[in-house]
Write a protein that holds these residues in place. Sequence first.
Motif, PDB file in Angstrom:
ATOM      1  N   LEU A  47       0.760  -1.136   0.011  1.00 22.08           N
ATOM      2  CA  LEU A  47      -0.039  -0.022   0.114  1.00 22.08           C
ATOM      3  C   LEU A  47       0.823   1.086  -0.070  1.00 22.08           C
ATOM      4  O   LEU A  47       0.533   2.141  -0.728  1.00 22.08           O
ATOM      5  CB  LEU A  47      -0.808   0.248   1.093  1.00 22.08           C
ATOM      6  N   PRO A  48       1.909   1.405   0.625  1.00 25.51           N
ATOM      7  CA  PRO A  48       2.548   2.530   0.616  1.00 25.51           C
ATOM      8  C   PRO A  48       3.259   2.704  -0.762  1.00 25.51           C
ATOM      9  O   PRO A  48       3.567   3.783  -0.952  1.00 25.51           O
ATOM     10  CB  PRO A  48       3.876   2.286   1.800  1.00 25.51           C
ATOM     11  N   MET A  49       3.867   1.553  -1.369  1.00 22.50           N
ATOM     12  CA  MET A  49       4.508   1.792  -2.593  1.00 22.50           C
ATOM     13  C   MET A  49       3.264   2.424  -3.567  1.00 22.50           C
ATOM     14  O   MET A  49       3.822   3.055  -4.407  1.00 22.50           O
ATOM     15  CB  MET A  49       4.745   0.418  -3.279  1.00 22.50           C
ATOM     16  N   MET A  50       2.033   1.752  -3.629  1.00 25.55           N
ATOM     17  CA  MET A  50       1.157   2.369  -4.529  1.00 25.55           C
ATOM     18  C   MET A  50       0.828   3.670  -4.305  1.00 25.55           C
ATOM     19  O   MET A  50       0.438   4.604  -5.122  1.00 25.55           O
ATOM     20  CB  MET A  50      -0.335   1.454  -4.403  1.00 25.55           C
ATOM     21  N   MET A  51       0.729   4.145  -3.038  1.00 24.97           N
ATOM     22  CA  MET A  51       0.331   5.541  -2.557  1.00 24.97           C
ATOM     23  C   MET A  51       1.514   6.422  -3.195  1.00 24.97           C
ATOM     24  O   MET A  51       1.011   7.482  -3.758  1.00 24.97           O
ATOM     25  CB  MET A  51       0.283   5.705  -1.200  1.00 24.97           C
ATOM     26  N   VAL A  52       2.763   6.054  -2.711  1.00 21.87           N
ATOM     27  CA  VAL A  52       3.860   6.805  -3.380  1.00 21.87           C
ATOM     28  C   VAL A  52       3.981   7.068  -4.847  1.00 21.87           C
ATOM     29  O   VAL A  52       3.883   8.189  -5.271  1.00 21.87           O
ATOM     30  CB  VAL A  52       5.294   6.460  -2.930  1.00 21.87           C
ATOM     31  N   LEU A  53       3.701   6.019  -5.430  1.00 26.60           N
ATOM     32  CA  LEU A  53       3.623   6.020  -6.989  1.00 26.60           C
ATOM     33  C   LEU A  53       2.492   6.647  -7.629  1.00 26.60           C
ATOM     34  O   LEU A  53       2.711   7.731  -8.497  1.00 26.60           O
ATOM     35  CB  LEU A  53       3.565   4.573  -7.575  1.00 26.60           C
ATOM     36  N   TYR A  54       1.542   6.839  -6.969  1.00 25.78           N
ATOM     37  CA  TYR A  54       0.130   7.398  -7.329  1.00 25.78           C
ATOM     38  C   TYR A  54       0.580   8.902  -7.138  1.00 25.78           C
ATOM     39  O   TYR A  54       0.184   9.725  -8.071  1.00 25.78           O
ATOM     40  CB  TYR A  54      -1.005   6.985  -6.919  1.00 25.78           C
ATOM     41  N   ALA A  55       1.156   9.342  -6.191  1.00 26.82           N
ATOM     42  CA  ALA A  55       1.638  10.768  -5.685  1.00 26.82           C
ATOM     43  C   ALA A  55       2.464  11.203  -6.744  1.00 26.82           C
ATOM     44  O   ALA A  55       2.185  12.261  -7.381  1.00 26.82           O
ATOM     45  CB  ALA A  55       2.121  11.031  -4.513  1.00 26.82           C
ATOM     46  N   VAL A  56       3.531  10.425  -7.030  1.00 30.04           N
ATOM     47  CA  VAL A  56       4.540  10.703  -8.113  1.00 30.04           C
ATOM     48  C   VAL A  56       3.856  10.992  -9.551  1.00 30.04           C
ATOM     49  O   VAL A  56       4.158  11.725 -10.107  1.00 30.04           O
ATOM     50  CB  VAL A  56       5.659   9.873  -7.958  1.00 30.04           C
ATOM     51  N   GLN A  57       3.173   9.834  -9.861  1.00 26.37           N
ATOM     52  CA  GLN A  57       2.427   9.830 -11.345  1.00 26.37           C
ATOM     53  C   GLN A  57       1.658  11.209 -11.245  1.00 26.37           C
ATOM     54  O   GLN A  57       1.638  11.961 -12.562  1.00 26.37           O
ATOM     55  CB  GLN A  57       1.580   8.750 -11.483  1.00 26.37           C
ATOM     56  N   PHE A  58       0.846  11.614 -10.283  1.00 27.88           N
ATOM     57  CA  PHE A  58       0.094  12.777 -10.460  1.00 27.88           C
ATOM     58  C   PHE A  58       0.848  13.968 -10.473  1.00 27.88           C
ATOM     59  O   PHE A  58       0.518  14.946 -11.313  1.00 27.88           O
ATOM     60  CB  PHE A  58      -1.083  12.928  -9.497  1.00 27.88           C
ATOM     61  N   MET A  59       1.828  14.135  -9.748  1.00 30.67           N
ATOM     62  CA  MET A  59       2.764  15.016  -9.850  1.00 30.67           C
ATOM     63  C   MET A  59       3.381  15.530 -11.233  1.00 30.67           C
ATOM     64  O   MET A  59       3.524  16.624 -11.704  1.00 30.67           O
ATOM     65  CB  MET A  59       3.898  15.036  -8.708  1.00 30.67           C
ATOM     66  N   ASP A  60       3.743  14.160 -11.710  1.00 25.11           N
ATOM     67  CA  ASP A  60       4.369  14.223 -12.975  1.00 25.11           C
ATOM     68  C   ASP A  60       3.433  14.794 -14.184  1.00 25.11           C
ATOM     69  O   ASP A  60       3.724  15.419 -15.053  1.00 25.11           O
ATOM     70  CB  ASP A  60       5.069  12.985 -13.394  1.00 25.11           C
ATOM     71  N   LYS A  61       2.104  14.278 -14.110  1.00 28.46           N
ATOM     72  CA  LYS A  61       1.274  14.423 -15.099  1.00 28.46           C
ATOM     73  C   LYS A  61       0.706  15.876 -15.090  1.00 28.46           C
ATOM     74  O   LYS A  61       0.135  16.266 -15.955  1.00 28.46           O
ATOM     75  CB  LYS A  61      -0.003  13.691 -14.609  1.00 28.46           C
ATOM     76  N   THR A  62       0.878  16.801 -13.766  1.00 27.71           N
ATOM     77  CA  THR A  62       0.473  17.989 -13.540  1.00 27.71           C
ATOM     78  C   THR A  62       1.413  18.855 -13.856  1.00 27.71           C
ATOM     79  O   THR A  62       1.201  20.121 -13.406  1.00 27.71           O
ATOM     80  CB  THR A  62      -0.243  18.251 -12.525  1.00 27.71           C
TER      81      THR A  62
END
Length: 521
Positions: A64-79
């Motif tokens: 769960l921490p890995m998924m949460m970190v990646l989703y944060a990074v992904q959204f940060m990159d996408k925006t």
Amino acid sequence: MDDIDEKKGNDNTVVLSKEVGHGHDLHTTAHDADASAALVAGFTGELDPAEAARVLKKIDRHILPMMMVLYAVQFMDKTTLGNSANLGIKTDTNLSTLQYNWLGTIFYLAYLIFEWPQNLALQKLPIGKWMSLNIFCWSVFLMCHAACSNFVGLFICRLGLGVCEGSITAGFMISTTMFYTHAEAARRVSFWFLMNGTAQIISGLLSFAILHSKSSMAPWRIFMLTTGAITFIVAVWYFLYFPDSPMNARFLTHDEKIIAIERIRSNKTGIENKFWKKEQFIEALTDWKTWFFFVFAALDNVPNSLTNQNAIIIKSFGFTTLQTTLLGCVGGVVEIITLYTGSLCIKRWPNKRVVISVIYFLPNIIGACLILGLPFSNKTGQLVSLYVTGVGTTGFVLALAWVSAVNAGHTKKTTVNAVFLIGYCLGNLCAPQMWKAEYSPRNTIPWIIILACYIACPIIMVMIGYGLHRENVRRDALPEMEEEESYIDEVQADGTVVSRKLDMAFADLTDRQNLKFRYCL
């Protein structure tokens, strides 16, 4: 032994009827069955609730921490595009409004084109390794933005980001159903999705810090290099530690793997099957709910174009560049609170997804009405209304978990996920084009379109819920038949076929084939 049957023969092919569940034993092979079938076949014990809870906590601690970190990074990159607009990218690269909008569109056009190939790769290849490769390529494309000086270079980089993006949400949807029950999955999706709000806060603070730097390099270039480097680190982390499935999760012992798989037996969806099945593919495309979810995803993501417009809209209210970066963080806070409260609601009422979604869409409708109705001179009212339109994110998150929960059969599930995400792409692809320069700063036409989408989405959710409820009632009314059993056939070296008892949940049947399947609402 009662659960072992030996027979001679080489033909283990199983032809599944449209519906299974009326007193016929099912024999399948490792090829046709779920990938976890061989591991749990013959298991007849009862799960110890304390042990199951312990394994769940262990899964949560590791993935769960890995998924949460990646989703944060992904959204940060996408925006990064939206934040870079506030950091000077439009001026430095001479972007017109049309070109800037196309940079948002090409991302989702590439996402759309490559969504089906990405989902096919996720079915046939190890999920963790495939996602890490895409994250690595993502980081390279992101850092390459810093070297661009015109529209063409940025266009190519954004296209590359869109190609890689297609693996992340689809991979997460599959991974979540591998490790969690339907009730648990809805909350976990909320947890990793609320990291979008966290990413907005991090991006805003990072932008604010970069604007205070004394570097001779343009702020937006520093921003791209920084976020790209963070993404590269996450790619390495994923390659080393993210499991492809419960069967090869290194943090679980052999017995814990069996417990992890048996935990999700109630899903009636199994774990995975690496073989593409034509009949499941056809069923996915002819299932009515596939297309209802598709339309929902498309309409719900038209307002998502605000991701790249928020900074521009906030700045149009008369705020400075520094103030705009900080005010952008508020939207992130709203999203975190919204999704966390949504996760609490789904925990308290696990079979009330439709009701919860509709309730969370109501503030969006009110916010859009206020933006259209309030005088543009009322900057405070306009800003607060803009923040209120972020509450409805919970509706999309619940749909994201729901679409995987109401489809069974691995090929069918990946196909429906792909169709859902293609709808997501279409909404995000078309929406940037409505933000035309002549509509600025009031943007009446875009907001009318957004309001229409906010109204349509909860209606679609209610229609899906009603249809699934009727199907559950139909199945409950079917006459009781002799209990059928399923077996997995394994050919021994001497040609003997050994059949081991297998729960129907691990036979890789679709939700239509398995009449014991009940749709969560």
